[in-house]
Design a protein around this motif. Structure first.
Motif, PDB file in Angstrom:
ATOM      1  N   MET A   1       0.890  -1.173  -0.088  1.00  0.00           N
ATOM      2  CA  MET A   1      -0.235   0.000  -0.084  1.00  0.00           C
ATOM      3  C   MET A   1       0.774   1.322  -0.138  1.00  0.00           C
ATOM      4  SD  MET A   1      -2.484   1.478   2.923  1.00  0.00           S
ATOM      5  CE  MET A   1      -3.424  -0.253   2.997  1.00  0.00           C
TER       6      MET A   1
ATOM      7  N   SER B   1      -4.487   0.016  -4.781  1.00  0.00           N
ATOM      8  CA  SER B   1      -4.836   0.450  -3.349  1.00  0.00           C
ATOM      9  C   SER B   1      -4.441   1.722  -3.121  1.00  0.00           C
ATOM     10  CB  SER B   1      -4.258  -0.409  -2.381  1.00  0.00           C
ATOM     11  OG  SER B   1      -2.894  -0.290  -2.069  1.00  0.00           O
TER      12      SER B   1
ATOM     13  N   TRP C   1      -8.473  -4.395   7.208  1.00  0.00           N
ATOM     14  CA  TRP C   1      -7.663  -3.291   7.709  1.00  0.00           C
ATOM     15  C   TRP C   1      -6.916  -3.832   8.999  1.00  0.00           C
ATOM     16  CZ3 TRP C   1      -5.082   0.873   5.826  1.00  0.00           C
ATOM     17  CH2 TRP C   1      -4.607   1.813   6.989  1.00  0.00           C
TER      18      TRP C   1
ATOM     19  N   ARG D   1      -6.910   4.586   6.761  1.00  0.00           N
ATOM     20  CA  ARG D   1      -7.813   3.832   6.869  1.00  0.00           C
ATOM     21  C   ARG D   1      -9.268   4.087   6.293  1.00  0.00           C
ATOM     22  NH1 ARG D   1     -12.268   2.491   9.873  1.00  0.00           N
ATOM     23  NH2 ARG D   1     -12.708   0.635  10.692  1.00  0.00           N
TER      24      ARG D   1
ATOM     25  N   TRP E   1      -8.968   3.198   2.668  1.00  0.00           N
ATOM     26  CA  TRP E   1      -8.968   1.810   2.665  1.00  0.00           C
ATOM     27  C   TRP E   1     -10.435   1.284   2.585  1.00  0.00           C
ATOM     28  CZ3 TRP E   1      -6.155  -2.446   0.999  1.00  0.00           C
ATOM     29  CH2 TRP E   1      -6.792  -3.699   1.147  1.00  0.00           C
TER      30      TRP E   1
END
Length: 282
Positions: free
Chosen positions: A1, A47, A167, A189, A192
Motif C-alpha cells: 500500500m 490500493s 484493515w 484507514r 482503504w
C-alpha cells in the motif's frame, strides 16, 4: 500500500470532481500561477489514490504544469460498481480516455505502478489525446512471484472478511511506521474502507497476469516515453525496468534514495525529473 505523507493538498490545488462521458471522478487539480506549459493527468497504483501525488503538486505547479491527479473508478472518493466485470483493463483504459477528453487539451499521462499499466492500455486504444507517457515504477508484464502471493492472499481474505476487518488484520501484522502525525493513520484507514473490494480483486488479478505489451507500446508513433523509478523496487526489479526502457527507446530516470514510490519517497527530485522531461518536448 502506498502511504502519502499527507492527505492535505497544497494551496495551488483544489479537490473537485471531473465530469466525463463515463461518469464523475474525484480529482486534485493543481494549477500554476500563470498560463500552464502543459497539463498532466496522473493515475495512482494498486490500493492507492490521488493523494499519492500530493507532494508533487506544488513543485510541478511552480515548474508551470497543471496537474490533475485522479481516483479511478472504485478508488477512494470515486464510486465504483460492486462487480469485478466493471474493472477490466479495457473499462479502466476507456475511463482514462474520457478523463483526458474532459480536460479538453492534450495531456502528459503518468501512471504509477498499476496506473502505468492502465495508462499503457489507454494509449494503445487511442494515442491522440496524449503528449507523452510516463511509466512510474510500472513494469512490462506481471509483478514478481512474491507480490503475486500477496495479491492472492488479499483476494482470498476479501472473500471472507470486510474491508474494515482486513484493515484491522493488516494493522496487526504491520503497525503504522509513523504514529507522530495526528490523523494520518485514520486517513489511510478511511481511504482503504472507501476503496471497492471488487476493484482490488479485479486489478490484483490483472497485475498477476498482465502480458508483456512493450513491443506494442514501442510501435506507437511519435509518443515520447519516460520510465522513472526508485533505485530499489520489490514489485518489478529495477533491471527489468531498465531493460523495458531500452526496448521502448524511452528516457530513463532512477531517483536516488527512492523505492517503489518515488512520488512519496523523494518528491522534489521526482518532480524535477518529470518537469525536465516535459520541458524537453516543447
Amino acid at each position: 500500500m502506498s502511504r502519502p505523507p499527507t492527505f492535505t493538498p497544497p494551496p495551488c490545488a483544489r479537490a473537485r470532481t471531473l465530469a466525463t462521458r463515463r461518469g464523475r471522478f474525484a480529482v486534485l487539480d493543481a494549477r500554476p500561477s500563470g498560463e500552464p506549459h502543459g497539463t498532466v493527468l496522473m493515475l495512482p497504483g494498486f490500493s492507492g489514490s490521488k493523494e499519492d501525488f500530493v507532494a508533487l503538486l506544488e513543485p510541478l505547479a511552480e515548474a508551470g504544469y497543471r496537474t490533475v491527479a485522479v481516483d479511478g473508478r472504485g478508488q477512494y472518493e470515486t464510486d465504483g460498481p460492486d462487480t469485478q466485470e466493471a474493472y477490466t483493463r479495457a473499462e479502466l483504459a476507456a475511463d482514462v480516455l474520457a478523463q483526458a477528453a474532459a480536460l479538453d487539451t492534450p495531456v502528459h499521462l503518468l501512471g504509477h505502478s498499476l496506473g502505468g499499466q492502465i495508462s499503457r492500455a489507454a494509449v494503445l486504444l487511442d494515442r491522440d489525446p496524449f503528449r507523452s507517457l510516463t511509466l512510474m515504477s510500472s513494469g512490462p508484464a506481471e509483478v514478481t512471484p512474491g507480490q503475486r502471493e500477496r495479491i492472492k492472499l488479499l483476494s482470498d481474505t476479501l472473500a471472507v472478511m470486510t474491508m474494515a476487518q482486513v484493515w484491522d488484520l493488516m494493522r496487526t501484522m504491520e503497525p503504522p511506521a509513523d504514529v507522530s502525525t495526528p490523523g494520518h493513520d485514520a486517513a489511510l484507514r478511511e481511504r482503504w474502507i472507501r476503496t471497492s473490494p471488487a476493484q482490488l480483486v479485479a486489478t490484483g488479478a490483472q497485475l498477476s497476469a498482465e502480458p508483456d505489451r512493450v513491443a506494442e507500446l514501442a510501435g506507437v508513433q511519435r509518443l515520447p516515453l519516460h520510465v522513472i523509478s526508485g533505485e530499489r523496487d520489490d514489485v518489478w526489479p529495477v533491471p527489468l525496468l531498465d531493460a523495458m526502457a531500452r526496448r521502448l527507446g524511452a528516457r530513463r530516470t532512477v531517483v536516488a534514495g527512492a523505492e517503489h514510490s518515488p512520488n512519496t519517497d523523494r518528491p522534489a527530485e521526482t518532480a524535477a525529473a518529470l518537469a525536465d522531461f516535459w520541458d524537453s518536448l516543447y
